[in-house]
Write an enzyme that holds these catalytic residues in place. Structure first.
Site, PDB file in Angstrom:
ATOM      1  N   ARG A  14       0.539   1.620   4.340  1.00 39.18           N
ATOM      2  CA  ARG A  14       1.881   2.104   4.690  1.00 39.18           C
ATOM      3  C   ARG A  14       2.224   3.490   4.199  1.00 39.18           C
ATOM      4  O   ARG A  14       3.167   4.104   4.682  1.00 39.18           O
ATOM      5  CB  ARG A  14       2.927   1.107   4.169  1.00 39.18           C
ATOM      6  CG  ARG A  14       2.973  -0.163   4.994  1.00 39.18           C
ATOM      7  CD  ARG A  14       3.684  -1.263   4.247  1.00 39.18           C
ATOM      8  NE  ARG A  14       2.906  -1.635   3.065  1.00 39.18           N
ATOM      9  CZ  ARG A  14       3.193  -2.653   2.273  1.00 39.18           C
ATOM     10  NH1 ARG A  14       4.254  -3.390   2.507  1.00 39.18           N
ATOM     11  NH2 ARG A  14       2.430  -2.927   1.238  1.00 39.18           N
ATOM     12  N   ARG A  43      -6.705   0.258  -0.964  1.00 37.72           N
ATOM     13  CA  ARG A  43      -5.570   0.431  -0.049  1.00 37.72           C
ATOM     14  C   ARG A  43      -5.473   1.857   0.493  1.00 37.72           C
ATOM     15  O   ARG A  43      -4.375   2.394   0.628  1.00 37.72           O
ATOM     16  CB  ARG A  43      -4.248   0.063  -0.729  1.00 37.72           C
ATOM     17  CG  ARG A  43      -4.094  -1.410  -1.038  1.00 37.72           C
ATOM     18  CD  ARG A  43      -3.680  -2.191   0.197  1.00 37.72           C
ATOM     19  NE  ARG A  43      -3.790  -3.620  -0.022  1.00 37.72           N
ATOM     20  CZ  ARG A  43      -2.762  -4.409  -0.334  1.00 37.72           C
ATOM     21  NH1 ARG A  43      -1.569  -3.928  -0.440  1.00 37.72           N
ATOM     22  NH2 ARG A  43      -2.953  -5.698  -0.484  1.00 37.72           N
ATOM     23  N   TYR A  55      -3.092 -18.026  -4.523  1.00 31.96           N
ATOM     24  CA  TYR A  55      -2.203 -17.966  -3.349  1.00 31.96           C
ATOM     25  C   TYR A  55      -2.053 -19.346  -2.709  1.00 31.96           C
ATOM     26  O   TYR A  55      -0.955 -19.758  -2.328  1.00 31.96           O
ATOM     27  CB  TYR A  55      -2.728 -16.964  -2.318  1.00 31.96           C
ATOM     28  CG  TYR A  55      -2.431 -15.540  -2.717  1.00 31.96           C
ATOM     29  CD1 TYR A  55      -1.161 -15.001  -2.550  1.00 31.96           C
ATOM     30  CD2 TYR A  55      -3.407 -14.749  -3.304  1.00 31.96           C
ATOM     31  CE1 TYR A  55      -0.874 -13.704  -2.946  1.00 31.96           C
ATOM     32  CE2 TYR A  55      -3.133 -13.449  -3.713  1.00 31.96           C
ATOM     33  CZ  TYR A  55      -1.859 -12.940  -3.528  1.00 31.96           C
ATOM     34  OH  TYR A  55      -1.577 -11.660  -3.940  1.00 31.96           O
ATOM     35  N   ASP A  83      -7.850  -8.494   5.269  1.00 23.10           N
ATOM     36  CA  ASP A  83      -7.102  -8.944   4.095  1.00 23.10           C
ATOM     37  C   ASP A  83      -7.848 -10.089   3.429  1.00 23.10           C
ATOM     38  O   ASP A  83      -8.509 -10.881   4.117  1.00 23.10           O
ATOM     39  CB  ASP A  83      -5.686  -9.387   4.468  1.00 23.10           C
ATOM     40  CG  ASP A  83      -4.809  -9.475   3.217  1.00 23.10           C
ATOM     41  OD1 ASP A  83      -4.182  -8.467   2.873  1.00 23.10           O
ATOM     42  OD2 ASP A  83      -4.785 -10.548   2.579  1.00 23.10           O
ATOM     43  N   ARG A 111       1.807   0.144  12.972  1.00 15.35           N
ATOM     44  CA  ARG A 111       2.498  -1.068  12.520  1.00 15.35           C
ATOM     45  C   ARG A 111       3.822  -1.304  13.245  1.00 15.35           C
ATOM     46  O   ARG A 111       4.325  -2.419  13.256  1.00 15.35           O
ATOM     47  CB  ARG A 111       2.722  -1.018  11.002  1.00 15.35           C
ATOM     48  CG  ARG A 111       1.571  -1.542  10.192  1.00 15.35           C
ATOM     49  CD  ARG A 111       1.468  -3.071  10.241  1.00 15.35           C
ATOM     50  NE  ARG A 111       2.299  -3.668   9.213  1.00 15.35           N
ATOM     51  CZ  ARG A 111       3.264  -4.532   9.442  1.00 15.35           C
ATOM     52  NH1 ARG A 111       3.541  -4.888  10.677  1.00 15.35           N
ATOM     53  NH2 ARG A 111       3.959  -5.037   8.456  1.00 15.35           N
TER      54      ARG A 111
END
Ligand code: CP3
Length: 336
Positions: free
Chosen positions: A27, A23, A149, A72, A36
């Site tokens: 963010r 990562r 998921y 992703d 974003r």
């Protein structure tokens, strides 16, 4: 040395210990947040120019030794026939969770160029921009983590993967059919990324620590082997990452497993990656520096790639990430 990351994967001598961060784009970076504001996460992933821009942000800001493709692990779910969205504040939501044989039968295998052509285009574009100065890591989610998921319908609400494990134990035929499809899609996808220019690949089995070693051998390992046998034949380094566990191959080790211990268990012919606790990035510099040096000491001179035990968190101060990058380089160059 542009290839110290690749050399460390192969356990060759390096001028300094290579460092990159899971990562490393995201963010916690002002540059990322600015993009974003204008685009959703999926737009960033699906537009090769934007994915390229985001991939390069930490390369410019930090001076890390590897770039990781901005994408992703969930992207293959859409062409498989299980659309999802990233809901604000909630993480991923899979609209129709897969819970039975009919659900598994509906999933279709696809050619990566058709279903995920935008990712492969990004790989080609990033390689061009990096211009041989920094190696590019491709990646995919491993079957168990993807299945969790799909079956739970998003992140596991109870964090114990109860719906997933119930299917695994009670419906082994349905489970195996699902894992076979996920493994085949992942095998094709990683080979296509390598073909497009990825110089190493990481297989993320982030939630595999929910299983015991026996369950892993019975329900997971044959499917992981299906992926890795062909991928390893390409000669490209494979990093196998999991949390809550310590197994297999060039291994990404989470923060709770001392690296020297992992190394003893694995023997001398694999490289290890890791494993600073990601929350130490928020600790006072003195403690942070001591722990970085401890990881370097345990990792050893050869075949160690410095990373975190899990991804950088959104609250992390970018200065701390830069501090660690420089410290890893300065400390290990001085060692020679
Ligand atoms: O810099 C990089 O590491 C490359 C890009 C990358 C992303 N996701 C972008 C992303 C990588 C390698 C991933 C892998 C991924 N995605 C994993 C495995 C790694 C891990 O962390 O264990 C998993 C489990 C996912 C699934 C996923 N994606 C979740 C659960 C979430 C929501 C939770 C969260 O952090 O918000 C995402 C969203 C996601 N993927 C973000 C990023 C940068 C969040 C950023 C945003 O909303 O803009």
């Amino acid at each position: 040395m542009w290839d110290r990351f690749l050399r460390a994967c192969r356990r060759e001598p390096v001028d300094a210990t290579p460092v990159w961060f899971m990562r490393q784009a995201g963010r916690y970076m002002e540059e990322y947040r600015a993009l974003r504001k204008k685009h959703t996460l999926l737009e960033l992933c699906k537009t090769p120019e934007l994915a390229t821009e985001v991939t390069l942000q930490p390369i410019k800001a930090l001076g890390v030794d590897a770039a990781i493709l901005f994408a992703d692990i969930l992207l293959p779910l859409e062409p498989l026939g299980a659309p999802f969205e990233f809901a604000a504040g909630e993480g991923p939501v899979i609209h129709e969770p897969v819970r039975d044989k009919a659900g598994v039968d509906k999933l279709r295998l696809f050619a990566p160029e058709e279903g995920l052509g935008y990712v492969l285009q990004a790989v080609r574009m990033i390689r061009k921009e990096l211009d041989g100065k920094t190696p590019l890591i491709g990646f995919a989610g491993a079957p168990f983590t993807l299945a969790s998921y799909l079956i739970e319908g998003g992140g596991s609400k109870s964090k114990d993967y109860a719906i997933t494990k119930r299917m695994m134990y009670r419906e082994p035929a349905v489970w195996n059919a699902l894992m076979e499809k996920l493994a085949e899609v992942t095998r094709r996808y990683l080979l296509a990324q390598i073909e497009a220019g990825a110089q190493a690949v990481q297989l993320f089995d982030s939630w595999i620590g929910a299983l015991s070693p026996d369950d892993y051998v019975t329900f997971i390992q044959p499917h992981v082997k299906h992926i890795l046998t062909d991928v390893q034949k390409t000669g490209v380094p494979v990093i196998h990452f999991g949390t809550g566990t310590a197994m297999l191959l060039e291994l990404g080790v989470d923060a709770k497993t001392p690296l020297d211990w992992a190394r003893k268990l694995l023997g001398d012919d694999v490289a290890v990656q890791g494993n600073l606790d990601n929350l130490l990035l928020d600790a006072p510099r003195e403690l942070l520096a001591a722990r970085v040096k401890d990881v370097l000491h345990r990792g050893g001179h050869r075949g160690h790639i410095f990373n975190l035990g899990h991804g950088i968190l959104p609250e992390t101060n970018p200065d701390a990430v830069k501090f660690v990058t420089d410290l890893v380089h300065d400390h290990t160059i001085a060692r020679l």
